[in-house]
Design a protein around this motif. Sequence first.
Motif, short mmCIF file in Angstrom:
data_model
loop_
_atom_site.label_atom_id
_atom_site.label_comp_id
_atom_site.label_asym_id
_atom_site.label_seq_id
_atom_site.Cartn_x
_atom_site.Cartn_y
_atom_site.Cartn_z
N ALA A 145 -2.38 -3.85 -4.53
CA ALA A 145 -2.04 -3.20 -3.37
C ALA A 145 -0.19 -3.10 -3.11
CB ALA A 145 -2.23 -4.61 -1.68
N VAL A 146 0.64 -4.19 -4.08
CA VAL A 146 2.28 -4.67 -3.81
C VAL A 146 2.29 -3.76 -5.21
CG1 VAL A 146 3.55 -6.39 -5.23
CG2 VAL A 146 2.17 -6.66 -3.62
N ILE A 147 1.98 -3.30 -6.04
CA ILE A 147 1.87 -2.31 -6.82
C ILE A 147 2.05 -1.00 -6.50
CG2 ILE A 147 1.49 -1.46 -9.33
CD1 ILE A 147 0.23 -4.16 -9.84
N SER A 148 1.22 -0.66 -5.70
CA SER A 148 1.27 0.59 -4.97
C SER A 148 2.98 0.98 -4.13
CB SER A 148 0.37 1.14 -4.55
OG SER A 148 -1.01 0.64 -5.20
N ALA A 149 2.46 -0.50 -3.34
CA ALA A 149 4.13 -0.75 -2.88
C ALA A 149 5.34 0.06 -3.01
CB ALA A 149 4.02 -1.28 -1.23
N LEU A 150 5.50 -0.55 -4.28
CA LEU A 150 6.74 -0.51 -4.74
C LEU A 150 6.70 0.29 -5.46
CD1 LEU A 150 6.37 -4.14 -7.03
CD2 LEU A 150 7.84 -3.12 -5.62
N LYS A 151 5.88 1.70 -6.07
CA LYS A 151 5.87 2.67 -6.43
C LYS A 151 6.36 3.72 -5.50
CE LYS A 151 2.94 2.01 -10.22
NZ LYS A 151 2.92 2.68 -11.54
N LYS A 152 5.40 3.58 -4.26
CA LYS A 152 6.52 4.37 -3.52
C LYS A 152 7.97 4.23 -3.00
CE LYS A 152 6.05 6.72 0.50
NZ LYS A 152 6.31 8.14 0.35
N VAL A 153 8.45 2.93 -3.07
CA VAL A 153 9.56 2.79 -3.27
C VAL A 153 10.25 3.09 -4.33
CG1 VAL A 153 11.06 0.56 -3.30
CG2 VAL A 153 9.69 -0.02 -1.54
N GLU A 154 9.69 3.16 -5.80
CA GLU A 154 10.41 3.95 -6.83
C GLU A 154 10.47 5.12 -6.30
OE1 GLU A 154 8.99 2.78 -11.18
OE2 GLU A 154 7.70 4.27 -10.17
N ASP A 155 9.53 5.99 -5.79
CA ASP A 155 9.83 6.65 -5.61
C ASP A 155 11.19 7.31 -4.52
OD1 ASP A 155 7.38 7.35 -7.27
OD2 ASP A 155 6.40 7.76 -5.71
N MET A 156 10.65 6.83 -3.38
CA MET A 156 11.88 6.85 -2.55
C MET A 156 12.97 6.78 -3.13
SD MET A 156 9.73 4.89 0.39
CE MET A 156 11.55 5.51 1.93
N VAL A 157 14.21 5.73 -4.01
CA VAL A 157 15.29 5.42 -4.77
C VAL A 157 15.00 6.96 -5.45
CG1 VAL A 157 15.97 4.14 -5.80
CG2 VAL A 157 14.91 2.98 -4.35
#
Length: 92
Positions: A42-54
């Motif tokens: 779940a954390v990895i998925s959330a970080l990937k979403k942040v990565e996409d936004m950045v």
Amino acid sequence: MKAEVKEKLDPRLARIEGQVKGIRNMVQSDRYCVDILLQLSAVISALKKVEDMVMENHLNTCVVDAMRSNEDAERDQKVKELMDVMATFRRQ
């Protein structure tokens, strides 16, 4: 970074921070490994979403500005920088 992007990222990052603290507690409490793995996922998925936004913000600001620039060196530098970042993503 655009102010609206920062506003969207902050609560996401705070949530991720809480999740990571929770995982740490799970490890210290000897919780079942599969439960820990699910939380890690779940954390990895959330970080990937942040990565996409950045990345989207970077493309819509820094890269667009460089491409509109009359400076060849600035455009070339942004293209190289973007290629380096994409290479890093491919290695993940």
